[in-house]
Design an enzyme around this catalytic site. Structure first.
Site, mmCIF file in Angstrom:
data_model
loop_
_atom_site.group_PDB
_atom_site.id
_atom_site.type_symbol
_atom_site.label_atom_id
_atom_site.label_comp_id
_atom_site.label_asym_id
_atom_site.label_seq_id
_atom_site.Cartn_x
_atom_site.Cartn_y
_atom_site.Cartn_z
ATOM 1 C CG ASP A 1 -1.662 1.252 1.437
ATOM 2 O OD1 ASP A 1 -2.336 1.681 0.489
ATOM 3 O OD2 ASP A 1 -1.590 1.836 2.540
ATOM 4 C CE LYS B 1 -7.928 8.301 -0.507
ATOM 5 N NZ LYS B 1 -7.700 6.899 -0.157
#
Length: 272
Positions: free
Chosen positions: A13, A54
């Site tokens: 990540d 998002k």
């Protein structure tokens, strides 16, 4: 003749794992975009969904009853999908604007990646950021010493975490198979679920991560017993999400890879 399986790739990540100690940049951007509407969103509420794409993160926040109550109080109506679109369109430039300020590598990342590459292990990455946002972050991180072999963002695939598509795209770009020879490393429950869903080993990182939610300065100021208590809670959360291992620091990753190789040699796989 049976081929001996060993770890071929590690997929990291980004925010909270390799850059942005404490995962600060997304929190600031989410608070900003809601604040422009007179709505306060708590850091704890934002971190609850960290790791999602998002737009999905915005939807999740608007489903929280406490946030919906504040929205109604401020705007006099319920939030809808049009509001998600409006928030997202405002969020993207806000997030892009702060990414360069939060591109410093978390301690241990550069050394860890170097050691992995010395072992012939390829380096991939996934992120809840979009490709537009990564246009800012990738070169900034490269200047600081992190340059993965593959970068896959949530906008590159049909669906972000916890779906496995970003990990599968990494496998394609890195030309790695089977998935059991790949390791997902991240700092959120979504990272752990993403790796599990892709048939990979999932490893959670505590220091610098969003679940712990503390920068290095904050960790150093916290009393030792309180820090250990929070570390324990963060570890439990990552394990509930499916982590095979939870490490305090990213520079402990080499030992975990060694253990995974041992388990692979004994016929174990991540799905067990």
């Amino acid at each position: 003749m049976n081929q001996r399986l060993e770890v071929q790739a590690v997929v990291f990540d980004w925010a909270g794992t390799v850059v942005d100690d404490g995962c600060v940049a997304p929190v600031a951007a989410f608070r900003d975009v809601f604040g422009r509407r007179g709505i306060e969103v708590a850091e704890e509420e934002i971190r609850r969904f960290m790791g999602l794409a998002k737009k999905d993160h915005l939807r999740a926040l608007l489903r929280l009853e406490a946030v919906r109550l504040r929205w109604r109080a401020a705007l006099g109506r319920e939030p809808g999908e049009e509001d998600v679109d409006d928030l997202y369109n405002e969020f993207v430039p806000i997030q892009r604007a702060v990414l360069a300020e939060h591109a410093d590598l978390i301690p241990g990342v550069e050394y860890t990646v170097l050691r992995l590459r010395e072992r012939g292990i390829r380096i991939g990455s996934t992120t809840g950021y979009t490709s537009e946002m990564m246009e800012v972050l990738v070169p900034e991180a490269a200047r600081r010493g992190f340059c993965p072999d593959a970068v896959v963002s949530s906008s590159d695939v049909p669906e972000g975490r916890p779906a496995p598509w970003m990990c599968y795209e990494n496998a394609l770009r890195l030309r790695v198979f089977p998935m059991a020879t790949m390791v997902k490393v991240g700092d959120t429950p979504g990272d752990m679920e993403e790796g599990r869903n892709a048939g990979m080993w999932s490893i959670g990182i505590l220091e610098g991560g969003s679940v712990l939610g503390l920068t290095r300065v904050q960790r150093e100021k916290l009393p030792e017993l309180e820090l250990e208590r929070r570390m324990g809670e963060a570890e439990a959360e990552l394990r509930r999400a499916g982590a095979h291992y939870v490490l305090r620091r990213i520079d402990e990753l080499q030992r975990a890879v060694d253990e995974i190789n041992q388990r692979l040699s004994q016929g174990e796989c991540p799905c067990q």
